[in-house]
Motif scaffolding. Structure first.
Motif, PDB file in Angstrom:
ATOM      1  N   HIS A 265       0.817  -1.208   0.000  1.00 64.60           N
ATOM      2  CA  HIS A 265       0.000   0.000   0.000  1.00 64.60           C
ATOM      3  C   HIS A 265       0.848   1.255   0.000  1.00 64.60           C
ATOM      4  O   HIS A 265       0.403   2.311  -0.467  1.00 64.60           O
ATOM      5  CB  HIS A 265      -0.945  -0.010   1.198  1.00 64.60           C
ATOM      6  CG  HIS A 265      -1.950  -1.117   1.146  1.00 64.60           C
ATOM      7  ND1 HIS A 265      -3.041  -1.101   0.304  1.00 64.60           N
ATOM      8  CD2 HIS A 265      -2.017  -2.290   1.825  1.00 64.60           C
ATOM      9  CE1 HIS A 265      -3.746  -2.212   0.472  1.00 64.60           C
ATOM     10  NE2 HIS A 265      -3.144  -2.952   1.382  1.00 64.60           N
ATOM     11  N   TYR A 269       0.408   3.136  -4.080  1.00 63.68           N
ATOM     12  CA  TYR A 269      -0.117   4.488  -4.030  1.00 63.68           C
ATOM     13  C   TYR A 269       0.214   5.271  -5.303  1.00 63.68           C
ATOM     14  O   TYR A 269      -0.588   6.040  -5.821  1.00 63.68           O
ATOM     15  CB  TYR A 269       0.567   5.227  -2.874  1.00 63.68           C
ATOM     16  CG  TYR A 269      -0.343   5.731  -1.774  1.00 63.68           C
ATOM     17  CD1 TYR A 269      -1.449   6.492  -2.062  1.00 63.68           C
ATOM     18  CD2 TYR A 269      -0.050   5.456  -0.443  1.00 63.68           C
ATOM     19  CE1 TYR A 269      -2.261   6.966  -1.043  1.00 63.68           C
ATOM     20  CE2 TYR A 269      -0.848   5.923   0.587  1.00 63.68           C
ATOM     21  CZ  TYR A 269      -1.957   6.686   0.284  1.00 63.68           C
ATOM     22  OH  TYR A 269      -2.747   7.155   1.275  1.00 63.68           O
ATOM     23  N   SER A 291      -7.315  -6.142   1.852  1.00 66.28           N
ATOM     24  CA  SER A 291      -7.216  -4.715   1.521  1.00 66.28           C
ATOM     25  C   SER A 291      -6.803  -4.522   0.064  1.00 66.28           C
ATOM     26  O   SER A 291      -7.250  -3.575  -0.587  1.00 66.28           O
ATOM     27  CB  SER A 291      -6.225  -4.015   2.463  1.00 66.28           C
ATOM     28  OG  SER A 291      -4.953  -4.624   2.419  1.00 66.28           O
ATOM     29  N   LYS A 295      -9.095  -2.897  -3.140  1.00 63.01           N
ATOM     30  CA  LYS A 295      -8.614  -1.865  -4.056  1.00 63.01           C
ATOM     31  C   LYS A 295      -8.780  -2.273  -5.520  1.00 63.01           C
ATOM     32  O   LYS A 295      -8.389  -1.531  -6.423  1.00 63.01           O
ATOM     33  CB  LYS A 295      -7.150  -1.542  -3.767  1.00 63.01           C
ATOM     34  CG  LYS A 295      -6.947  -0.703  -2.509  1.00 63.01           C
ATOM     35  CD  LYS A 295      -5.501  -0.280  -2.373  1.00 63.01           C
ATOM     36  CE  LYS A 295      -5.321   0.675  -1.188  1.00 63.01           C
ATOM     37  NZ  LYS A 295      -6.000   1.963  -1.418  1.00 63.01           N
TER      38      LYS A 295
END
Length: 566
Positions: A265, A269, A291, A295
């Motif tokens: 993460h 980004y 997670s 995304k």
């Protein structure tokens, strides 16, 4: 094959193009454009007008008037392939060849020229080549120019992309194209490929900001010549942030496997166009699976860290170091300087200074929370700071704050754990930030950072106990040291992480502490029981050799890719 030095040219008058060149090559002499130049020009105009959506590629350059004729009859880009500098100089065509629509290729290597044309074709949405061959160039250097011309003509008969969509995973062992801008861990992967006899080709890209044309050319050349089953990288190194490579791989229907051994993460980004059906994510931390899926990544798999059991093995030497046995040692970064440097970046983006003033408070909460990411913590407990965070001017500045909090949380936690071993006069190796952490204590020995590859395999066995703490970003995963230390035949005490129970047998293969207050008691016990240390490290090493080497991880990754894309 001819060279520029063998080619002699002289200008002669010409009715159709203003002037022509008399070319002398060895014992041969001929006109460059020839007596049928007018007809050739007419045919060229018709060809251009009848194929407005093609990519014209002219083999040769010719007189200035001919180049201008090409430009006048096409609205898009056009390429000229001409390695004969003597011709270009004689026609004084340099200024017109600098037109922004022109790609001039002067490479003396035909395959290199073809690769550049292929990259140029991709930049122009894969349009079909329209080859225009000045006949005399086949006399100047037939091997070179005919190969390029034939390749372009073949490309008109079928879609170029079909050359890259060959059948995948048809052999017992897949073919891997390894790419990176950093050699980190790639050496271990390449060594595993060699041991397992897995065909592989390594492509070291200069950096992730390299020119688009060079970037695409290198990739396409490797794909066409090596014909990999999938592309492999670590931490997305070598993947450009704009998504150009991912788009290219998707168009070729060539899968990408990216193994994250750091927080994905804090890396993803910065990337665009990643949610491709040909992008597969492997993460060393199973806590990231959901997670990442949230995304939009639908192909996410757990692949824990491992070790190179050839490099990290008993009996490795350590040059320039006094072989004095230590009771307790710790190897790691203090995070002091890393936090300071990242804080400076946050201050530049944080106009009101609220984030700069509050990062330590957020970090304390992060250490003691179950959150794996900083932003959910802001949403839960720091609503005002979340609004300030959301207002930061760029993705990079947001990443800087999340990284700052994560690193500060690691600094706080690591400092508190290492402080518990000071009573044992430990040997601490790392950056000089440790001198700021414990500058009032004389009960420890400092050593500058060791080199991971050259020093640590020989250093770990010098300590009766190797002490370990995990980064704050890893709430459930284990770090590299959990594999490396036992692989050397040395003993490790580490902090508890839930995922280690699936990797080692607690108590018999791994020793851990759950709370900082337990550390002194556990260290004392094992210092008094060296036999148990030896038994545990022996079992841990056997487990690693059976299940946790890079050979095991690479086989698992290849098998997963074959199941998904084969």
């Amino acid at each position: 094959m001819s060279t520029h030095s063998l080619l002699q040219v002289s200008i002669r008058p010409d009715d159709s193009l203003g002037f022509d060149l008399k070319v002398r090559l060895d014992e041969r002499e001929f006109d460059l454009m020839g007596r049928f130049a007018s007809r050739f020009c007419e045919n060229t105009i018709n060809l251009l007008q009848n194929n407005p959506d093609s990519l014209p590629v002219v083999i040769g350059t010719g007189p200035r008037a001919f180049i201008e004729l090409i430009l006048d009859n096409t609205s898009g880009p056009v390429a000229f392939v001409d390695k004969e500098q003597a011709v270009i100089s004689a026609f004084a065509s340099h200024d017109v060849l600098n037109d922004e629509r022109i790609l001039l290729i002067q490479s003396s290597n035909a395959q290199d020229a073809i690769s550049r044309l292929t990259a140029w074709q991709w930049e122009n949405n894969g349009k079909i080549f329209l080859p225009i061959v000045i006949p005399s160039y086949l006399r100047i250097d037939r091997d070179y120019y005919k190969l390029i011309a034939d390749t372009l003509k073949t490309g008109r008969q079928y879609d170029f992309w079909s050359r890259t969509r060959y059948p995948r995973f048809k052999n017992d062992k897949p073919r891997l194209l390894l790419i990176t801008t950093n050699y980190f861990l790639m050496g271990e992967v390449m060594a595993a490929c060699q041991r397992l006899d897995i065909p592989h080709h390594f492509l070291s890209l200069k950096n992730q900001e390299m020119g688009c044309e060079d970037f695409i050319q290198d990739i396409l050349k490797a794909v066409i010549e090596f014909r990999p089953d999938f592309v492999f990288t670590i931490n997305h190194l070598g993947i450009d942030r704009e998504g150009v490579l991912m788009d290219l791989l998707s168009r070729m229907e060539l899968p990408l496997a990216s193994w994250f051994v750091d927080n994905p993460h804090l890396i993803l980004y910065l990337y665009e166009n990643l949610n491709s059906p040909y992008c597969t994510i492997f993460t060393w931390d199973s806590d990231n699976l959901k997670s990442l899926q949230d995304k939009g990544f639908d192909k996410v798999f757990y692949l824990p860290l491992a070790t190179d059991c050839i490099r990290f093995a008993p009996g490795q030497s350590l040059s320039g170091f006094k072989s004095q046995t230590r009771d307790v040692s710790f190897v790691g970064n203090s995070m002091v300087h890393k936090v300071e440097a990242r804080l400076e970046k946050v201050r530049r983006a944080d106009d009101r200074g609220l984030l700069s003033k509050s990062y330590q408070q957020v970090a304390w909460e992060f250490v003691n929370s179950d959150h794996h990411l900083v932003y959910p913590l802001l949403e839960e407990k720091f609503f005002e700071l979340r609004e300030v965070f959301d207002a930061l001017p760029s993705i990079e500045s947001k990443l800087d704050f999340e990284t700052l909090v994560t690193w500060e949380a690691t600094r706080i936690y690591r400092n508190a754990c290492v402080k518990q071993i000071l009573d044992f006069n430990p040997f601490i190796a790392g950056d000089d930030g440790w001198l700021e952490c414990f500058d009032h204590s004389q009960d420890w020995t400092y050593h500058p950072e060791f080199n991971y590859y050259d020093d640590l395999p020989g250093f770990y066995p010098y300590a009766r106990i190797n002490f370990n703490t995990t980064s704050a970003q890893m709430k459930g995963a284990v770090n590299q040291r959990v594999f490396d230390v036992p692989a050397c035949g040395a003993f490790l005490i580490t902090d508890y992480r839930k995922q280690m129970e699936n990797l080692f047998d607690p108590g018999s293969e791994v020793v851990f502490y759950r709370e900082e207050e337990e550390i002194k008691e556990i260290v004392t016990y094992y210092l008094k029981n060296p036999g148990k240390c030896d038994a545990i490290s022996h079992k841990a090493r056997n487990r690693i050799l059976q299940q946790h080497t890079y050979d095991h991880r690479l086989l698992e990754l290849c098998e997963t890719m074959k199941k998904v894309y084969g």
